[in-house]
Each structure stands twice: as C-alpha cells, then as structure tokens.
Design a protein around this motif. Structure first.
Motif, PDB file in Angstrom:
ATOM      1  N   TRP A   1       0.818  -1.217   0.000  1.00 50.70           N
ATOM      2  CA  TRP A   1       0.000   0.000   0.000  1.00 50.70           C
ATOM      3  C   TRP A   1       0.849   1.264   0.000  1.00 50.70           C
ATOM      4  O   TRP A   1       0.456   2.281  -0.582  1.00 50.70           O
ATOM      5  N   LEU A   2       2.021   1.220   0.614  1.00 50.95           N
ATOM      6  CA  LEU A   2       2.900   2.384   0.582  1.00 50.95           C
ATOM      7  C   LEU A   2       3.369   2.660  -0.845  1.00 50.95           C
ATOM      8  O   LEU A   2       3.476   3.826  -1.261  1.00 50.95           O
ATOM      9  N   LYS A   3       3.620   1.618  -1.614  1.00 52.44           N
ATOM     10  CA  LYS A   3       4.027   1.795  -3.011  1.00 52.44           C
ATOM     11  C   LYS A   3       2.899   2.396  -3.842  1.00 52.44           C
ATOM     12  O   LYS A   3       3.141   3.047  -4.853  1.00 52.44           O
ATOM     13  N   LYS A   4       1.664   2.179  -3.420  1.00 48.27           N
ATOM     14  CA  LYS A   4       0.515   2.715  -4.150  1.00 48.27           C
ATOM     15  C   LYS A   4       0.171   4.147  -3.729  1.00 48.27           C
ATOM     16  O   LYS A   4      -0.761   4.746  -4.264  1.00 48.27           O
ATOM     17  N   GLY A   5       0.889   4.673  -2.740  1.00 52.99           N
ATOM     18  CA  GLY A   5       0.695   6.072  -2.377  1.00 52.99           C
ATOM     19  C   GLY A   5       0.204   6.326  -0.969  1.00 52.99           C
ATOM     20  O   GLY A   5       0.068   7.488  -0.553  1.00 52.99           O
ATOM     21  N   CYS A   6      -0.066   5.271  -0.216  1.00 54.31           N
ATOM     22  CA  CYS A   6      -0.441   5.434   1.194  1.00 54.31           C
ATOM     23  C   CYS A   6       0.702   6.112   1.952  1.00 54.31           C
ATOM     24  O   CYS A   6       1.880   5.916   1.630  1.00 54.31           O
ATOM     25  N   ASP A   7       0.354   6.918   2.961  1.00 53.71           N
ATOM     26  CA  ASP A   7       1.369   7.673   3.700  1.00 53.71           C
ATOM     27  C   ASP A   7       1.707   7.066   5.054  1.00 53.71           C
ATOM     28  O   ASP A   7       2.469   7.661   5.824  1.00 53.71           O
ATOM     29  N   GLY A   8       1.150   5.896   5.364  1.00 57.47           N
ATOM     30  CA  GLY A   8       1.441   5.248   6.631  1.00 57.47           C
ATOM     31  C   GLY A   8       0.217   4.545   7.170  1.00 57.47           C
ATOM     32  O   GLY A   8      -0.786   4.362   6.468  1.00 57.47           O
ATOM     33  N   PHE A   9       0.295   4.170   8.447  1.00 57.86           N
ATOM     34  CA  PHE A   9      -0.747   3.329   9.025  1.00 57.86           C
ATOM     35  C   PHE A   9      -1.033   3.704  10.473  1.00 57.86           C
ATOM     36  O   PHE A   9      -0.138   4.061  11.233  1.00 57.86           O
ATOM     37  N   ARG A  10      -2.310   3.619  10.822  1.00 63.06           N
ATOM     38  CA  ARG A  10      -2.722   3.536  12.221  1.00 63.06           C
ATOM     39  C   ARG A  10      -2.813   2.043  12.499  1.00 63.06           C
ATOM     40  O   ARG A  10      -3.496   1.305  11.781  1.00 63.06           O
ATOM     41  N   VAL A  11      -2.118   1.566  13.508  1.00 64.14           N
ATOM     42  CA  VAL A  11      -2.005   0.131  13.740  1.00 64.14           C
ATOM     43  C   VAL A  11      -2.908  -0.291  14.892  1.00 64.14           C
ATOM     44  O   VAL A  11      -2.729   0.119  16.043  1.00 64.14           O
ATOM     45  N   ASP A  12      -3.879  -1.128  14.576  1.00 60.27           N
ATOM     46  CA  ASP A  12      -4.838  -1.633  15.555  1.00 60.27           C
ATOM     47  C   ASP A  12      -4.153  -2.573  16.546  1.00 60.27           C
ATOM     48  O   ASP A  12      -3.342  -3.415  16.153  1.00 60.27           O
ATOM     49  N   MET A  13      -4.474  -2.422  17.820  1.00 55.57           N
ATOM     50  CA  MET A  13      -3.973  -3.311  18.877  1.00 55.57           C
ATOM     51  C   MET A  13      -2.458  -3.517  18.791  1.00 55.57           C
ATOM     52  O   MET A  13      -1.944  -4.609  18.979  1.00 55.57           O
ATOM     53  N   ALA A  14      -1.741  -2.430  18.502  1.00 54.89           N
ATOM     54  CA  ALA A  14      -0.308  -2.535  18.217  1.00 54.89           C
ATOM     55  C   ALA A  14       0.502  -3.097  19.378  1.00 54.89           C
ATOM     56  O   ALA A  14       1.549  -3.726  19.183  1.00 54.89           O
ATOM     57  N   GLY A  15       0.037  -2.887  20.601  1.00 56.89           N
ATOM     58  CA  GLY A  15       0.814  -3.301  21.766  1.00 56.89           C
ATOM     59  C   GLY A  15       0.549  -4.705  22.247  1.00 56.89           C
ATOM     60  O   GLY A  15       1.061  -5.105  23.303  1.00 56.89           O
TER      61      GLY A  15
END
Length: 525
Positions: free
Chosen positions: A199-213
């Motif tokens: 998705w980053l290659k398609k132009g996304c600028d990053g992620f909000r990561v669910d349950m990251a911890g």
C-alpha cells in the motif's frame, strides 16, 4: 525527533469511518469516491491528514476489522484503483492518508486461516496460535474449538470470528508456544511488512495500527512487542522514510521506543481521558464539577517517559467511543476543541465531531458495533434526504441517520458564523499560524489551587503562548508568570465569554468569565 516525517510536524488528522461518510452510488453505504468528493471540505476545515478506518475485503462481522484480504479494497467501497486515486487527490491538496492496519487477527474467512485449519502441515499451519490438543485452550484468549480436522484450539483476539495471528510468545510455558524468532511468527511479521509495502508503493502515507501493543503474547512488560516493531522501523526508514506510524497502544514510552511516531491516549486504561469528556461529570461541562488533575498527572508521566521522541495524540473521539455531544453541549464543545487543538501531538477529529453530531440512542447493533453503533451513524451534510449522505431508500442505509428536528448538519453550520464548525476552523487556523501551538512544541502546565481554569504554556524557540481553558460557568482570575518586567500579553484567540487584562510587576493578570478559552502570546516589549 529522530526519523520524524516532516509533514507530521503540522499534521491535523480527520478520522473517516468510510461506510458512514458519503455514498456516491446510492447503495446506502459510504464509499471511497465519496471521500474523494469531500476532500475539499476536509481541507477547508483545516485538516491536512486523514485516518481511514479499515477498507479491505471483509465479511464485516466487525466493521472491517475482520480482514479477509489485506491486498484488496472491499467491493462495497470501490476498487484498489479508487483507493490509489484517493491517495493522488489527497496529495494534490498537500494532504496525507493513513490506512488502518489490523495485524493482530484476521477473519475466519481469510485464506490463511482456511489453510491453517487443515490437519496436514503447510505454509500456514503456524500463521495462527494453535494448541496441540482440542482439549487444551490458549490461555488468556478466547478460543475456537472443534472447527476442523486439525487437533487443537485456536486463540482469538476479540470476537470469536477473529483468530489471532501468531507473532510468538515472550514467555513460553507450553510446548506448542513459539518464540517470536521461530519460522511461523517470523513469516507472519514478514507478510505484514509485505502488506505495508504494497500500500505504501501505491501512495499510502502510513498506518494507524490496531492493537499494536498486543501482538506478542504473554508479554506483560511489552518487551517482546517492542522488539518486534523495532524490526519494522528500519525497513520503513530505508524504503519509505516519509511514512508515518501511529499505534493503538496507550503507553507512549513503549510505543515510541518501538519505533512508532505517534501514540493515542486511549479511552480505556489508565490515561484518565474519559475524565475530560465522557463521565458523569466531565471536566468540560459548564457545571464545573469535573476534575483534570489525574489526567494531567498521567499525561506528564507519559510526556516525560517519551522524552519527546514522538507525538502523544488526544482524539476528539473515534468509532469506539460515545460522541462528544452525548455529554457536552455545542458551547461546551467549543471549549473542548480549544483544548484539543492547543495541546502537543497531532490532533485527531472524528468525522462529524466538528458539527457536534450526536450519539444515536437505541440502535440495533450493526456489523459488530453493539453499543458503539450510535457513534457510527452517517455524516450529516445538509437537511435533504438522509441528511445528504445517500440517495438510497431510508431502509437501505448502513446505519440510520439522526432524525431529530434540530440535528446538526454541515450546510447549516457553515451558514452560521457562530457555529461549532466555524469555531473548530478558527482554532485550527490559529494553531497552524503559531509555531508554539504546533505538534512538537513544548508544554508546561501552570500549577493552580483549583480545578478551574486549566492553564498551560506552549513554547518553542521563537514563541511563547499561554492557554487558558475555563469550561466552568464561574468567573475566575488568572495570573500568568512572566520572567521580564517589560513583557505584555497579546490575545491571539478567544471563544465563549469575555477576557480582560491587567498587569503588575511579576505577572500578567486576566479576568475570565465562565465558558471561555483564550490563547495569549507573550510579547517582549
């Protein structure tokens, strides 16, 4: 801040729940083309970044947090091409888009899980957390049992249709548990990196990561999960240095150490966030019976632990919380937004909060929302059919709209110069035009004997601003400490009541009426 993308320093996020934002094809559900259509509205408000809730293929047992294909946009929202076009159109407007990444679990319909259920050993046998025997459960998790010929129970993270992906166990107490460095957990992490890369290659600028911890299990102190995310950060820094990561973790000292740029103060856990907006006596109620001291104490603890290595973000709300309007009036929300938009970190505005959209009581659960469903209703654009959200028949709407006669909508609020919408826009403009109020500038709370008002100092090398927040209906006097006798104060923003100024040799003195917020720039004469 090391490895901080430049655009994050002034980012103000707008959270979009895609199924409830704007429907362009008349099926009753919002879509990506609808978001593209409304980018100019988001930009006009002053927000320059977007967090988009999950939009990937899913059976939607949990509103898209039960992913069945990480590489494909859900058909009801459009196509991968549509999402790429959203990225492009946002970038044309100097805006950025974060996708919601759900690395902790998938849907039971995901092909990975269907393969992992097979009795014979295959590539996906260890992609999920399975015990060796159907009679033994995964401790501390929900379990799926007796669902295939595979002998074992499978752990789930949330609902019973969300099997937990396997990132290993920090403390191993059972023979079937694997360490994070074993082939199964390693393959899981590598595949999630591939999803991010796609998705980053398609132009996304990053992620909000669910349950990251919570990815590594039996990891009480978070050390295993911190080490796991530290394996992700170098890959992003090398291949996508301007990409951003925000974590649903709620412990900034851990998440920022793990390599995230931002962490939320969560509505659950020890943050005391609910003391501000969502309790029987919110601090921002004009009744003046709330308390903010526990929040400040915890905030400062997190702020000091994080050592300003990243951003601590305070949202107006999100898809899991009651709407602000369930406990606060529109006038009280103006004071709340003066606070939210003058604190450090990247602000997050949940769609509709800028017009004071209400929590809709008594709704039947939709796609796993249960009590949260009332905060996920369609955006209210105008007073036409379905509040301008969709041309579909009312019965086909994803969630019913607010049908109250005085239900707020964007068009009406834009036409009223004294509306909440205009106040949010004005305070955003003030934040963006004053470096001391921006994301990375320092904060110092000014001690007070009383709960009201709240006073703090925001500062950077070129500017100092005092923020006075008085949600209470009671009048008060505020003394602002100054270090030089020739200093004066310039009111650069105020909302609500009235503020008057005087000065003595040691401080600037202001008289504040009830329900007032003000930003005062310190001027060296």
């Amino acid at each position: 801040m090391a490895n901080q993308p430049e655009w994050l320093k002034t980012a103000i996020f707008y959270q979009i729940y895609p199924q409830s934002f704007y429907d362009t094809n008349g099926d009753g559900t919002g879509d990506i083309n609808g978001i593209i259509c409304k980018l100019d509205y988001i930009k006009e408000l002053g927000c320059n970044a977007i967090w988009l809730n999950p939009c990937f293929e899913s059976p939607f047992g949990d509103a898209g947090y039960d992913v069945s294909d990480y590489y494909k946009v859900a058909t009801r929202y459009g196509s991968n091409f549509d999402l790429e076009r959203l990225f492009e159109e946002a970038h044309k407007r100097n805006m950025h888009v974060l996708l919601d990444l759900v690395p902790g679990h998938t849907s039971v319909e995901h092909p990975w899980f269907l393969e992992s259920m097979k009795a014979g050993k295959n590539e996906f046998t260890d992609r999920y957390i399975w015990t060796d025997s159907i009679w033994e459960e995964v401790p501390s998790l929900g379990n799926l049992r007796g669902i295939s010929d595979r002998d074992g129970s499978c752990g789930v993270n949330f609902f019973s249709h969300q099997p937990a992906l396997n990132y290993g166990f920090y403390k191993i107490t059972r023979p079937w548990q694997q360490s994070p460095d074993e082939p199964g957990p390693t393959a899981t992490l590598e595949e999630m990196k591939n999803v991010m890369r796609f998705w980053l290659k398609k132009g996304c600028d990053g992620f909000r990561v669910d349950m990251a911890g919570s990815l590594v299990k039996q990891d009480v102190d978070g050390k295993g999960t911190i080490e796991l995310w530290q394996k992700v950060r170098p890959f992003l820094d090398e291949e996508f240095p301007e990409s951003a990561l925000i974590s649903e973790w709620g412990e900034p000292d851990k998440s920022l150490q793990a390599g995230f740029h931002m962490d939320f103060l969560l509505h659950f856990g020890p943050s005391h966030y609910n003391d501000l907006f969502r309790c029987s006596e919110p601090y921002f109620s004009s009744r003046g019976k709330g308390s903010i001291n526990a929040f400040i104490e915890k905030y400062l603890e997190n702020y000091e632990k994080s050592e300003q290595k990243g951003l601590i973000c305070i949202p107006s709300g999100n898809h899991d919380m009651d709407r602000l309007a369930r406990t606060l009036s529109q006038e009280e929300m103006k004071i709340a937004f003066a606070f939210l938009l003058s604190m450090p970190g990247a602000p997050f505005i949940y769609y509709g909060d800028e017009i004071g959209m209400r929590y809709i009581e008594g709704l039947t659960s939709v796609e796993g929302g249960y009590g949260r469903t009332g905060s996920r209703s369609p955006m209210q654009w105008d007073n036409t059919q379905n509040m301008g959200f969709s041309s579909a028949e009312k019965s086909k709407l994803y969630i019913p709209t607010d049908t109250s006669l005085d239900s707020p909508n964007v068009e009406a609020q834009k036409n009223n110069p004294y509306s909440l919408w205009h106040e949010v826009k004005r305070v955003i403009e003030t934040r963006l035009s004053n470096p001391a109020l921006q994301n990375c500038s320092a904060i110092e709370f000014i001690p007070s004997r009383n709960e009201y008002p709240l006073v703090y100092k925001r500062s950077c090398s070129e500017q100092t601003i005092f923020v006075i927040i008085n949600p209470s209906a009671q009048e008060c006097d505020v003394s602002l400490p100054v270090t030089q006798n020739n200093c004066s104060g310039k009111i650069i923003y105020s909302t609500g009541g009235q503020i008057s100024q005087s000065q003595n040799q040691e401080c600037l003195v202001y008289h504040i009426t009830g329900g007032t917020a003000a930003f005062i720039e310190l001027i060296n004469n």
